[in-house]
Design an enzyme around this catalytic site. Structure first.
Site, PDB file in Angstrom:
ATOM      1  N   HIS A 182       0.827  -1.210   0.000  1.00 36.51           N
ATOM      2  CA  HIS A 182       0.000   0.000   0.000  1.00 36.51           C
ATOM      3  C   HIS A 182       0.859   1.257   0.000  1.00 36.51           C
ATOM      4  O   HIS A 182       2.073   1.204   0.180  1.00 36.51           O
ATOM      5  CB  HIS A 182      -0.947  -0.005   1.202  1.00 36.51           C
ATOM      6  CG  HIS A 182      -0.265   0.110   2.542  1.00 36.51           C
ATOM      7  ND1 HIS A 182       0.099   1.316   3.088  1.00 36.51           N
ATOM      8  CD2 HIS A 182       0.105  -0.836   3.441  1.00 36.51           C
ATOM      9  CE1 HIS A 182       0.668   1.113   4.269  1.00 36.51           C
ATOM     10  NE2 HIS A 182       0.680  -0.188   4.504  1.00 36.51           N
ATOM     11  N   CYS A 198       2.881  -4.763   6.894  1.00 34.01           N
ATOM     12  CA  CYS A 198       2.579  -4.474   5.507  1.00 34.01           C
ATOM     13  C   CYS A 198       3.782  -3.871   4.783  1.00 34.01           C
ATOM     14  O   CYS A 198       4.753  -3.445   5.377  1.00 34.01           O
ATOM     15  CB  CYS A 198       1.384  -3.532   5.408  1.00 34.01           C
ATOM     16  SG  CYS A 198      -0.162  -4.352   5.788  1.00 34.01           S
TER      17      CYS A 198
END
Length: 229
Positions: A182, A198
């Site tokens: 992301h 992440c």
């Protein structure tokens, strides 16, 4: 290859966390304010990749590239890989993400990755892609953070959203791994261990990557070498 994750007792601030973690919070570590490291302004052709741009309903500001080590800016590199063209290879220790291309080359992007203890490795697929996605803070985070509780129903996409301009959702065997590739507006965090597992990229870079890869793309996260036998 199966996906694996390890969790240590580390607290994860909501400002940098884009994904779930099951680890309990640890006592807060005192933060000492230090001035950010500055790097030389890159060449005009590199700077042009990170200028202000309109993306949908959002005006994405230019990136202050003096906050990013030039190694982590988008570039085409020589890269020999056993993986097919179109595969995403994530080298977490080196903080690089490679999009494998033809003739032993790759597009290389800088990334920020999970703090030590949230490292994971294995193979997954991009099951879906989202532009300016909603962010849903994990239940564990809501329990310890008032700001996260305020967004229990989901935080709309936007410049302040922890998932940034794009999110690529990683699944394995049809199940959500809870890990994402992301975006982030915090360019100075690229090249560092800053989130709860992440893979974060400069917003401009995740927009570029998302446009190049289809749903179903294979993602290989290389195993972190710990030195253990």
């Amino acid at each position: 290859m199966s996906l694996s994750r390890r969790a240590f007792l580390l607290a994860v601030p909501v400002g940098v966390a884009g994904c779930a973690t099951n680890s309990p919070p640890a006592p807060p570590t005192p933060i000492v304010a230090t001035p950010p490291q500055r790097f030389p302004t890159p060449a005009p052709e590199v700077k042009a990749l990170y200028e202000g741009m309109k993306d949908g309903d959002w005006e994405l500001p230019a990136v202050d590239l003096t906050l990013v080590d030039p190694r982590y800016l988008r570039q085409k590199v020589t890269y020999s890989s056993p993986y097919p063209v179109g595969t995403i290879v994530v080298d977490t220790p080196q903080h690089f993400l490679y999009l494998v291309q033809e003739n032993e080359t790759a597009l290389r992007y800088g990334i920020g990755v999970g703090r030590e203890g949230f490292a994971w490795s294995g193979e997954a697929q991009i099951a879906r892609k989202a532009a300016w996605p909603f962010w849903y803070p994990p239940v564990e985070m809501q329990a310890r953070d008032e700001k996260a509780r305020r967004w229990a129903g989901g935080m709309p996409g936007g410049l302040d959203n922890p998932l940034g301009a794009r999110a690529l959702y990683l699944y394995q065997d049809g199940r959500d791994t809870l890990y994402r590739i992301h975006g982030t507006a915090e360019a100075r965090t690229i090249g560092r261990n800053v989130s709860s597992g992440c893979i974060r990229m400069i917003n401009h870079d995740v927009i570029d990557l998302s446009a190049r890869v289809p749903v179903g793309t294979n993602v290989v996260v290389l195993e972190v070498q710990t030195g253990e036998s």
